[in-house]
Design a protein around this motif. Sequence first.
Motif: not given
Length: 597
Positions: A41-44
């Motif tokens: 996950d690029t956000r996490d």
Amino acid sequence: MSKGPHYIGIDVGTGSARAALLDISGKIIADSTHETRTWRDTRDHRIFEQSTTDIWASICQCVRDVLSESGVPPEDVKGVGVDATCSLAVTDEHGGPVCVTGGKECGGQGERNIILWADHRAEEEALLINSTGSKVLDYVGGTMSLEMEIPKILWLKKHMPASEFAKCMFFDLPDFLTYRLTGSLARSNCSLVCKCSFVPVGVEGSEGWNAQFLSQIGLDDVVQQGYEQIGGTSGKNGMVLTAGQAVGTGLSAQAAKELGLMAGTTVGSAVIDAYAGWIGTVAGRFTQGSGGELSPQPKLRDSRGRLAAIAGTSTCHIVQSEQGVFVPGVWGPYKNAVFPGWWMNEGGQSSTGQLIDFMIKTHPAYEELKKLAEERKTNIFDVLASTLDDLKKEAGTTSLTYLTKDLHFYPDLHGNRSPLADPRMRGSIVGLALDSGLGDLALKFNVTLEAIALQTRHIIEEMNVHGHKIDSIYMSGSQAKNAALMQLLADVCDVPVILPHSPSAAVVVGAAMLGRFAAEVGARTGDLKTHEEAERVSEQTKEDLWQIMIDMTQPGKQVAPSSSPADKKLLDAKYHIFRQAIDIQRSWRKLMEEAAK
């Protein structure tokens, strides 16, 4: 074509599935590897997810490959053994994938149904679990890791619709694979004890699962369902097997068809991949002396001083003992994880091979390094070694340790697994210069290897202080090919390092040993129908497994400690600084937490 009985080992690592076909001597006749997919996950940065559908497809291709390459007919394959990463596989009641991705998809149909071992989403759940003070925590080093299965199941309980959660089955990945192979829901002692808070019946009055603990953390509905979602209760609605015991009635017709094998082929109870590495190395003999004579054939009791280090993306450090040894911050002691009546402790570094890659690939000189490797028609590690040799000549020294004496690296970029059991630890580096060239990259590569070796010493020291007597390190995994790191481990830890005949194959060889054990013992004992029968047979046949480990482990070689007195003094000083870095980071964290209140 190789004649005689053959055995297939299946290994599912972090990024690939592998199958190897072995003969009775442990020689690999055919070998195949296929990549598996990991979703991030690029956000996490905490999220790592995989798919049982994807992994099964890779396994099937690997097995068909080795049969085709070897020409061995399916009927000559007598046993199949399995190992896999300790990742959480989630399915519905029929084995179909259930999505584990956060958000509205969680709990629905979806390919992404594995929370990988490296996934760190369950930090809050682990904190809650560790606040209980439950007796089960004594058997995971005092602190349950967020990488284990119970924190991840609790995270899913919080994020999945209750109606969907109630329909789920939860497997440690090795146990999912034997289920997929045979249709049997029997679980392995290795997975349950090491990753699922299961304490074998009779250990300090344990009944296996701890109802009070599970209810206290919010998994009361799992208890109310008789633990069926996580494997059931032995003798009632579940079966727990020790390593290599025959699972069910062997390969199901459907699995056999997809793999290209015979229905009913014996399948051994699985182990976690690191434990397959232990199985595939610690009974090994090695050449010693100028004449190259082999070390004596070991007894089961000799395993007590042999630390198996399984080093790939991460590193696991496994040692066996006849009595339970409690080491704060080191997982275990785990009873029956491999041998009945014996205990295991498991230390670990969450990021080692991954750390080396990260330090190289994020450096400004990485592109230059790749270009030089292409021009010289070699690999980047040869270029780094050559660069370090040049730097030593320029500095007028023969010592790499001297070359990096003023550069200090603390390596826990992804938290500390052992012996601190602190997922909030982070990396640090001291001694930076205004340098972004290839020489600087080579120095940082070398100091990364030093840091991995220093942390291994920290783990071994804690194990020995609390009762172990580790006298050697038995390596396996891709990092065993790194000669510089192997010598550093021997020098820093002051023990010999034993390298297997084929370091990268040791884990899959260990899995194949379980296949042979299941086939030979199963032929004598028949189907195991009750838990009591399984326990009795396991105790009676443990020496059979050890002998198979001896017979199928081809001789390796020894790397002896060799550092000069001057280098040893430098390495000891670096270790002192390494330990200070832990105290400094924790004191700084406390200061900032107080300031942020």
